[in-house]
Design a protein around this motif. Sequence first.
Motif, PDB file in Angstrom:
ATOM      1  N   ASN A 290       0.807  -1.227   0.000  1.00 51.21           N
ATOM      2  CA  ASN A 290       0.000   0.000   0.000  1.00 51.21           C
ATOM      3  C   ASN A 290       0.842   1.279   0.000  1.00 51.21           C
ATOM      4  N   LYS A 291       2.172   1.096  -0.069  1.00 47.07           N
ATOM      5  CA  LYS A 291       3.094   2.225  -0.176  1.00 47.07           C
ATOM      6  C   LYS A 291       2.876   3.266   0.936  1.00 47.07           C
ATOM      7  N   CYS A 292       2.800   2.761   2.158  1.00 43.96           N
ATOM      8  CA  CYS A 292       2.603   3.677   3.285  1.00 43.96           C
ATOM      9  C   CYS A 292       3.224   3.065   4.530  1.00 43.96           C
ATOM     10  N   TYR A 293       3.294   3.869   5.597  1.00 42.77           N
ATOM     11  CA  TYR A 293       3.727   3.359   6.885  1.00 42.77           C
ATOM     12  C   TYR A 293       2.481   3.237   7.753  1.00 42.77           C
ATOM     13  N   PRO A 294       2.127   2.045   8.218  1.00 38.10           N
ATOM     14  CA  PRO A 294       0.889   1.869   8.975  1.00 38.10           C
ATOM     15  C   PRO A 294       0.915   2.585  10.323  1.00 38.10           C
ATOM     16  N   LEU A 295      -0.157   3.276  10.632  1.00 34.51           N
ATOM     17  CA  LEU A 295      -0.289   3.954  11.919  1.00 34.51           C
ATOM     18  C   LEU A 295      -0.105   2.965  13.075  1.00 34.51           C
ATOM     19  N   ALA A 296      -0.580   1.743  12.878  1.00 32.42           N
ATOM     20  CA  ALA A 296      -0.516   0.727  13.931  1.00 32.42           C
ATOM     21  C   ALA A 296       0.918   0.361  14.292  1.00 32.42           C
ATOM     22  N   ARG A 297       1.882   0.713  13.428  1.00 37.88           N
ATOM     23  CA  ARG A 297       3.281   0.365  13.705  1.00 37.88           C
ATOM     24  C   ARG A 297       4.117   1.597  14.091  1.00 37.88           C
ATOM     25  N   LYS A 298       3.453   2.675  14.436  1.00 39.20           N
ATOM     26  CA  LYS A 298       4.176   3.888  14.850  1.00 39.20           C
ATOM     27  C   LYS A 298       5.096   3.599  16.037  1.00 39.20           C
ATOM     28  N   ALA A 299       4.630   2.731  16.943  1.00 40.75           N
ATOM     29  CA  ALA A 299       5.428   2.415  18.142  1.00 40.75           C
ATOM     30  C   ALA A 299       6.812   1.891  17.791  1.00 40.75           C
ATOM     31  N   GLU A 300       6.935   1.243  16.633  1.00 40.12           N
ATOM     32  CA  GLU A 300       8.238   0.703  16.226  1.00 40.12           C
ATOM     33  C   GLU A 300       9.226   1.833  15.914  1.00 40.12           C
ATOM     34  N   LEU A 301       8.710   2.934  15.375  1.00 39.23           N
ATOM     35  CA  LEU A 301       9.572   4.093  15.103  1.00 39.23           C
ATOM     36  C   LEU A 301      10.005   4.737  16.419  1.00 39.23           C
ATOM     37  N   CYS A 302       9.067   4.874  17.346  1.00 37.23           N
ATOM     38  CA  CYS A 302       9.382   5.462  18.658  1.00 37.23           C
ATOM     39  C   CYS A 302      10.416   4.607  19.386  1.00 37.23           C
ATOM     40  N   LYS A 303      10.232   3.297  19.305  1.00 35.64           N
ATOM     41  CA  LYS A 303      11.138   2.349  19.958  1.00 35.64           C
ATOM     42  C   LYS A 303      12.539   2.417  19.349  1.00 35.64           C
TER      43      LYS A 303
END
Length: 291
Positions: free
Chosen positions: A170-183
């Motif tokens: 879908n050529k996007c970053y899923p909102l549900a995986r935002k925590a992985e960026l924060c981590k």
Amino acid sequence: MDHYAQGSDTVSALQFPCTIFATQKRMDDYSASDMLCGDLSESQLKTQFHLVDVSTRANPYSLTKITPFSQPQSMFYGSRGEGEKISRQQCAEILFDEFRHLSQSFSLYGPYKSLIKKMITHMQNGEGAPFSSMYLDNALKSQILNDRSAENSTRLRLSDAFKNHIDWENKCYPLARKAELCKAISEGRLPKFDRFQDNFNGMGITIHDTWATHITIKSLKVNNDRYRAIVHYRVQDHFGLDGEDILKLKFSQFRFFRIWFVLQRYKSIGFKPFITNMETTIEITGERSEH
């Protein structure tokens, strides 16, 4: 919020700009202990902080110049005595000149060599106004780009998070995986200037550690199994000393820090510390993982 159909599911995409990390310590914190100013008496400085021998040029307590006994035949030759009375303003000017002179041993080479003198002069004349410099911004950028530790580098850790958690279909970053960026940020090591070379290049003495950091993803483009992210770092530090600093031997042994503390904290002088602002924007690119 953008939604992308994926079979019977709907994927919510992360929206940009998106702040993915902010330190608990807040930006623009003028109530921090190292931002105190003009709060200590002569007796407190001498008894609590052992600041008796402050300057080789002027005594800030008696407001007198310190002069070496200059006659080689004198038995006191080489020792120091107190000379003429000076005004509080004259004393401060003498201390700031010595402060700048002593800074040279912490700032021996490189493009940031002149920063510490500029920051000392800003303390002298800036009345507590924030300080920024393209040299500081460049130093921050260089530190982020040159940190190649896979375990600690926020840039490399973000790169892995993008690669592993982007929704490539879908050529996007899923909102549900935002925590992985924060981590990726919180488990890494924030940019700071405590490397060996920072003891001599002017960055250890001007910044060293930092107070507050915000990291924001400005944009993310995903195309043909490749991504391109624009990431903004905003960092603040305080050009000031607190009581804990000056009680440590690594600070108190240097006249440089003793003068700094007295200029900032002595009731009769009380020059304001200030907030140092740094910011930079970097690009992170990569491609889809093999696995």
